[in-house]
Enzyme design. Sequence first.
Site, PDB file in Angstrom:
ATOM      1  N   TYR A  79     -56.727  31.947 -35.467  1.00 23.17           N
ATOM      2  CA  TYR A  79     -55.948  31.468 -34.308  1.00 23.17           C
ATOM      3  C   TYR A  79     -55.133  32.622 -33.716  1.00 23.17           C
ATOM      4  O   TYR A  79     -55.122  32.820 -32.497  1.00 23.17           O
ATOM      5  CB  TYR A  79     -55.037  30.334 -34.785  1.00 23.17           C
ATOM      6  CG  TYR A  79     -54.166  29.717 -33.712  1.00 23.17           C
ATOM      7  CD1 TYR A  79     -54.679  28.784 -32.811  1.00 23.17           C
ATOM      8  CD2 TYR A  79     -52.814  30.045 -33.607  1.00 23.17           C
ATOM      9  CE1 TYR A  79     -53.876  28.208 -31.838  1.00 23.17           C
ATOM     10  CE2 TYR A  79     -52.003  29.475 -32.638  1.00 23.17           C
ATOM     11  CZ  TYR A  79     -52.535  28.552 -31.758  1.00 23.17           C
ATOM     12  OH  TYR A  79     -51.738  27.987 -30.793  1.00 23.17           O
ATOM     13  N   SER A  95     -49.585  32.081 -27.495  1.00 20.30           N
ATOM     14  CA  SER A  95     -48.697  31.546 -28.529  1.00 20.30           C
ATOM     15  C   SER A  95     -47.871  32.717 -29.051  1.00 20.30           C
ATOM     16  O   SER A  95     -48.314  33.872 -28.965  1.00 20.30           O
ATOM     17  CB  SER A  95     -49.540  30.956 -29.671  1.00 20.30           C
ATOM     18  OG  SER A  95     -48.753  30.749 -30.819  1.00 20.30           O
TER      19      SER A  95
HETATM   20  N1  LIG Z   1     -48.317  22.862 -30.366  1.00 17.55           N
HETATM   21  C1  LIG Z   1     -47.841  24.079 -30.614  1.00 17.55           C
HETATM   22  O1  LIG Z   1     -46.957  24.265 -31.479  1.00 17.55           O
HETATM   23  C2  LIG Z   1     -48.337  25.247 -29.813  1.00 17.55           C
HETATM   24  C3  LIG Z   1     -47.655  26.472 -29.922  1.00 17.55           C
HETATM   25  C4  LIG Z   1     -48.100  27.572 -29.224  1.00 17.55           C
HETATM   26  C5  LIG Z   1     -49.199  27.463 -28.405  1.00 17.55           C
HETATM   27  N2  LIG Z   1     -49.877  26.296 -28.309  1.00 17.55           N
HETATM   28  C6  LIG Z   1     -51.046  26.251 -27.442  1.00 17.55           C
HETATM   29  O2  LIG Z   1     -50.849  25.328 -26.394  1.00 17.55           O
HETATM   30  C7  LIG Z   1     -52.091  24.761 -25.993  1.00 17.55           C
HETATM   31  C8  LIG Z   1     -52.005  23.231 -26.050  1.00 17.55           C
HETATM   32  O3  LIG Z   1     -51.697  22.867 -27.381  1.00 17.55           O
HETATM   33  P1  LIG Z   1     -51.247  21.383 -27.809  1.00 17.55           P
HETATM   34  O4  LIG Z   1     -50.316  21.561 -28.922  1.00 17.55           O
HETATM   35  O5  LIG Z   1     -50.864  20.586 -26.614  1.00 17.55           O
HETATM   36  O6  LIG Z   1     -52.643  20.875 -28.417  1.00 17.55           O
HETATM   37  P2  LIG Z   1     -53.255  19.427 -28.639  1.00 17.55           P
HETATM   38  O7  LIG Z   1     -52.199  18.387 -28.583  1.00 17.55           O
HETATM   39  O8  LIG Z   1     -54.125  19.533 -29.833  1.00 17.55           O
HETATM   40  O9  LIG Z   1     -54.193  19.242 -27.326  1.00 17.55           O
HETATM   41  C9  LIG Z   1     -55.276  20.096 -27.144  1.00 17.55           C
HETATM   42  C10 LIG Z   1     -55.973  19.748 -25.846  1.00 17.55           C
HETATM   43  O10 LIG Z   1     -57.076  20.669 -25.672  1.00 17.55           O
HETATM   44  C11 LIG Z   1     -58.262  19.920 -25.423  1.00 17.55           C
HETATM   45  N3  LIG Z   1     -59.412  20.688 -25.895  1.00 17.55           N
HETATM   46  C12 LIG Z   1     -59.681  21.139 -27.148  1.00 17.55           C
HETATM   47  N4  LIG Z   1     -60.848  21.829 -27.167  1.00 17.55           N
HETATM   48  C13 LIG Z   1     -61.315  21.813 -25.888  1.00 17.55           C
HETATM   49  C14 LIG Z   1     -62.471  22.355 -25.265  1.00 17.55           C
HETATM   50  N5  LIG Z   1     -63.372  23.053 -25.960  1.00 17.55           N
HETATM   51  N6  LIG Z   1     -62.646  22.155 -23.945  1.00 17.55           N
HETATM   52  C15 LIG Z   1     -61.739  21.452 -23.222  1.00 17.55           C
HETATM   53  N7  LIG Z   1     -60.619  20.915 -23.762  1.00 17.55           N
HETATM   54  C16 LIG Z   1     -60.421  21.089 -25.085  1.00 17.55           C
HETATM   55  C17 LIG Z   1     -58.050  18.592 -26.133  1.00 17.55           C
HETATM   56  O11 LIG Z   1     -58.867  17.595 -25.532  1.00 17.55           O
HETATM   57  P3  LIG Z   1     -59.964  16.735 -26.353  1.00 17.55           P
HETATM   58  O12 LIG Z   1     -59.266  15.940 -27.391  1.00 17.55           O
HETATM   59  O13 LIG Z   1     -60.638  15.902 -25.323  1.00 17.55           O
HETATM   60  O14 LIG Z   1     -60.879  17.762 -26.989  1.00 17.55           O
HETATM   61  C18 LIG Z   1     -56.565  18.349 -25.835  1.00 17.55           C
HETATM   62  O15 LIG Z   1     -56.409  17.815 -24.532  1.00 17.55           O
HETATM   63  C19 LIG Z   1     -53.148  25.336 -26.945  1.00 17.55           C
HETATM   64  O16 LIG Z   1     -53.770  26.442 -26.328  1.00 17.55           O
HETATM   65  C20 LIG Z   1     -52.323  25.799 -28.136  1.00 17.55           C
HETATM   66  O17 LIG Z   1     -52.955  26.830 -28.847  1.00 17.55           O
HETATM   67  C21 LIG Z   1     -49.476  25.174 -28.994  1.00 17.55           C
END
Ligand SMILES: NC(=O)c1ccc[n+]([C@@H]2O[C@H](COP(=O)([O-])OP(=O)(O)OC[C@H]3O[C@@H](n4cnc5c(N)ncnc54)[C@H](OP(=O)(O)O)[C@@H]3O)[C@@H](O)[C@H]2O)c1
Length: 240
Positions: free
Chosen positions: A151, A137
Amino acid sequence: MVVLVTGSSRGIGAATIKEFASHGYDVVINYKNSLEDALRVQDSIREYKVRSLVLKCDISKEEDVNDMIDSIIEEFGSIDVVINNAGIAIDTTFEDKTIANFRRTLDVNLIGTFNVSKIVGKIMFENHKGTIINISSTNGIDTTYPESLDYDASKAGVISLTHNLAKQFSPYVRVNCICPGWVKTSMNDNLSMEFIQQETNKILLKRFANPEEIAQAIYNISICSYINDSIIRVDGGEKS
Ligand SMILES: NC(=O)c1ccc[n+]([C@@H]2O[C@H](COP(=O)([O-])OP(=O)(O)OC[C@H]3O[C@@H](n4cnc5c(N)ncnc54)[C@H](OP(=O)(O)O)[C@@H]3O)[C@@H](O)[C@H]2O)c1
């Protein structure tokens, strides 16, 4: 070609599954809790006529990860691309930070990325081919809000881990890291409209990314054969 995207039941992970499936990859959809969402993602790629597998696995647990990789090898015989995408953010004020929450954040975001990379990196190294992309991130580079210190530390760790994995699995496995800025996913559901506006003003493109735009970057980095050991911001031009 086979791709595993951890945490692909929704958000960036789900969009990444669709992107790779649209390019003819067989896909492994991983979830921890959200089976129904994961099955919906599987349903959404039927038009591409690729093979797909839905696997439950908590990436913070080594045994779970070993079982998941065994199932993939059993089904597909190999694994070509891994996107370490699963991640969590536990939203609290600085005062309410607990050791337990800090540890859980590190366990999923950092140790989970290590758990998966350790085993698939070895398989890819032995096969003399493969690529890993870690999702960090911009929070892993910039430190903007003390409220997200746990985080941020986990995501800075993912950047460091990327460099070490690239060295460890050289010269056969490319390991890179993508640092998204703000993305419209459920991870940001709790943000106030006022905060969203404030953050949007700092972005040169004046909007948050759609998950599909991050997925597009992930896919394109995965096929660039001379991009290795790189940390790539995909943030619309963010000025903190
Ligand atoms: N959204 C943003 O603004 C943003 C910005 C920068 C980076 N990121 C990064 O991008 C990645 C995806 O983020 P997102 O925004 O798409 O998040 P999200 O919508 O909250 O989705 C998170 C995903 O991770 C899974 N997950 C969580 N804990 C887990 C575990 N222990 N083992 C296996 N799966 C797990 C969840 O599945 P379940 O529901 O089944 O647990 C879900 O499929 C993350 O690493 C996040 O830090 C996001």
